[in-house]
Design a protein around this motif. Structure first.
Motif, short mmCIF file in Angstrom:
data_model
loop_
_atom_site.label_atom_id
_atom_site.label_comp_id
_atom_site.label_asym_id
_atom_site.label_seq_id
_atom_site.Cartn_x
_atom_site.Cartn_y
_atom_site.Cartn_z
N ALA A 185 -157.53 20.72 -33.21
CA ALA A 185 -158.74 21.22 -32.55
C ALA A 185 -158.65 22.73 -32.46
CB ALA A 185 -158.88 20.62 -31.15
N GLN A 186 -159.79 23.41 -32.65
CA GLN A 186 -159.79 24.87 -32.61
C GLN A 186 -161.12 25.40 -32.10
OE1 GLN A 186 -159.14 26.83 -36.39
NE2 GLN A 186 -158.55 28.76 -35.43
N ILE A 187 -161.05 26.39 -31.22
CA ILE A 187 -162.23 27.10 -30.74
C ILE A 187 -161.91 28.58 -30.82
CG2 ILE A 187 -163.77 27.54 -28.80
CD1 ILE A 187 -163.19 24.78 -27.75
N GLY A 188 -162.57 29.28 -31.72
CA GLY A 188 -162.27 30.69 -31.93
C GLY A 188 -160.86 30.88 -32.44
N THR A 189 -160.10 31.72 -31.75
CA THR A 189 -158.71 31.96 -32.15
C THR A 189 -157.74 31.02 -31.45
OG1 THR A 189 -158.48 33.65 -30.42
CG2 THR A 189 -159.15 34.40 -32.62
N LYS A 190 -158.24 30.21 -30.53
CA LYS A 190 -157.39 29.26 -29.81
C LYS A 190 -157.39 27.91 -30.52
CE LYS A 190 -158.01 31.39 -25.26
NZ LYS A 190 -158.40 31.17 -23.85
N TYR A 191 -156.23 27.28 -30.56
CA TYR A 191 -156.13 26.00 -31.27
C TYR A 191 -155.10 25.10 -30.59
CZ TYR A 191 -152.35 28.75 -33.41
OH TYR A 191 -151.26 29.56 -33.62
N VAL A 192 -155.21 23.82 -30.91
CA VAL A 192 -154.27 22.82 -30.41
C VAL A 192 -153.61 22.17 -31.63
CG1 VAL A 192 -153.95 20.68 -29.11
CG2 VAL A 192 -155.65 22.35 -28.36
N LEU A 193 -152.29 22.14 -31.62
CA LEU A 193 -151.55 21.58 -32.76
C LEU A 193 -151.25 20.10 -32.55
CD1 LEU A 193 -148.92 24.42 -33.31
CD2 LEU A 193 -151.14 24.15 -34.42
N GLU A 194 -151.03 19.42 -33.67
CA GLU A 194 -150.60 18.03 -33.58
C GLU A 194 -149.21 17.99 -32.96
OE1 GLU A 194 -150.69 16.06 -37.33
OE2 GLU A 194 -152.87 16.09 -37.48
N PRO A 195 -148.91 16.96 -32.16
CA PRO A 195 -147.57 16.85 -31.56
C PRO A 195 -146.50 16.81 -32.65
CG PRO A 195 -149.09 15.29 -30.56
CD PRO A 195 -149.79 15.84 -31.77
N TYR A 196 -145.33 17.31 -32.32
CA TYR A 196 -144.25 17.31 -33.30
C TYR A 196 -143.76 15.90 -33.59
CZ TYR A 196 -139.85 18.09 -35.66
OH TYR A 196 -138.83 18.05 -36.59
N ASP A 197 -143.54 15.61 -34.88
CA ASP A 197 -142.99 14.33 -35.31
C ASP A 197 -141.99 14.61 -36.43
OD1 ASP A 197 -143.35 11.19 -35.49
OD2 ASP A 197 -143.40 11.95 -37.55
N THR A 198 -140.79 14.08 -36.31
CA THR A 198 -139.73 14.37 -37.27
C THR A 198 -140.09 13.98 -38.69
OG1 THR A 198 -138.00 14.09 -35.58
CG2 THR A 198 -137.32 13.94 -37.88
N LYS A 209 -143.76 44.54 -49.80
CA LYS A 209 -144.63 44.97 -48.71
C LYS A 209 -144.47 44.04 -47.50
CE LYS A 209 -148.75 42.35 -50.14
NZ LYS A 209 -150.15 42.44 -50.55
N LYS A 210 -144.61 44.61 -46.32
CA LYS A 210 -144.45 43.83 -45.10
C LYS A 210 -145.73 43.07 -44.80
CE LYS A 210 -141.00 46.88 -43.00
NZ LYS A 210 -140.65 47.72 -41.82
N ASN A 211 -145.60 41.77 -44.66
CA ASN A 211 -146.75 40.93 -44.35
C ASN A 211 -146.76 40.61 -42.86
OD1 ASN A 211 -147.77 40.42 -47.13
ND2 ASN A 211 -145.77 39.46 -47.39
N PRO A 212 -147.94 40.64 -42.25
CA PRO A 212 -148.03 40.33 -40.81
C PRO A 212 -147.81 38.84 -40.57
CG PRO A 212 -150.22 40.55 -41.75
CD PRO A 212 -149.25 40.96 -42.83
N VAL A 213 -147.47 38.50 -39.34
CA VAL A 213 -147.32 37.10 -38.97
C VAL A 213 -148.71 36.45 -39.00
CG1 VAL A 213 -146.65 35.48 -37.17
CG2 VAL A 213 -145.33 37.57 -37.53
N GLN A 214 -148.83 35.35 -39.73
CA GLN A 214 -150.10 34.66 -39.81
C GLN A 214 -150.12 33.52 -38.80
OE1 GLN A 214 -150.77 35.25 -44.63
NE2 GLN A 214 -151.83 33.62 -43.56
N ALA A 215 -151.06 33.57 -37.88
CA ALA A 215 -151.16 32.53 -36.87
C ALA A 215 -151.63 31.22 -37.49
CB ALA A 215 -152.12 32.95 -35.76
#
Length: 222
Positions: free
Chosen positions: A132-145, A75-81
């Motif tokens: 951090a997240q407010i509703g559907t908007k969120y801020v991700l941690e900066p990328y680190d290798t 079955k096709k799964n939707p993209v999960q944010a």
């Protein structure tokens, strides 16, 4: 989905009915034309092949069909944010302009080494912890290798259905990125040849003193 119970030679095994990202990656590496049932079962159950060979041959096909039906759900799964895994909430990076320079370098390396063999790393690059997240908007941690590589190892146990929808997006982006990169390289190569011809021509018609004033990186790629 309920757990799958299997008993072999008196030993009881509990099999996760959800295909993991690591199992999916392993299945992609297996030569489907020469796939033997014991090897397939070892891949999708984690049970050693030597133990699987002890199963009554009449039960083998039934077991394979049952496990594959549960694990290889088409079955096709939707993209999960967002999703939660091992107590951490992760979010999908949808704005690649926010990916730092190190992230772009690593993405290029992961793609060049092979999409299938680095799928867990690519997933770990795109999905990062939400700080951090407010509703559907969120801020991700900066990328680190280093954090990405640690996360990639953890994600081998991640249920594949969580990221299967996004994997199509990753693959599409990888194809576009690769094609664009090749196009840019070809364009830069043509530019390089034009500059070299121009420099050779100028060497013939301009005095040495004037030539020495030209920028040293004139024939380098930008």
């Amino acid at each position: 989905m309920s757990e799958i119970k299997l008993t072999i030679d008196g030993q009881k095994y509990t099999i996760n009915p959800r295909l993991t990202l690591g199992e999916y990656m392993t299945l992609q590496k297996i030569d489907k034309d020469n796939l033997q049932t014991p090897k397939l079962l070892e891949t999708i159950t984690g049970i050693p092949e030597k133990e699987i060979k002890k199963i009554d041959s009449n039960r083998t096909l039934y077991i394979v069909n049952k496990i594959m039906k549960e694990k290889m759900d088409n079955k096709k799964n939707p993209v999960q944010a967002t999703f939660e895994f091992n107590g951490v909430l992760y979010g999908l990076e949808t704005d690649l302009t926010k990916l730092n320079f190190g992230g772009w370098i690593d993405l290029e390396v992961f793609i060049s080494e092979g999409f299938s063999q680095n799928l867990n790393k690519i997933v770990a690059l795109y999905y990062r912890p939400i700080k951090a997240q407010i509703g559907t908007k969120y801020v991700l941690e900066p990328y680190d290798t280093e954090e990405c590589l640690k996360r990639a190892e953890e994600f081998l146990e991640l249920p594949f259905d969580i990221v299967s929808g996004a994997s199509t997006f990753f693959l599409t982006f990888t194809k576009i990125y690769t094609e664009n990169t090749l196009h840019i390289l070809k364009r830069k190569n043509k530019r390089m040849k034009r500059r070299m011809k121009a420099v050779e021509y100028m060497k013939k018609i301009l005095p040495h003193k004037i030539m020495s004033r030209l920028p040293q990186d004139f024939i380098k790629l930008n």
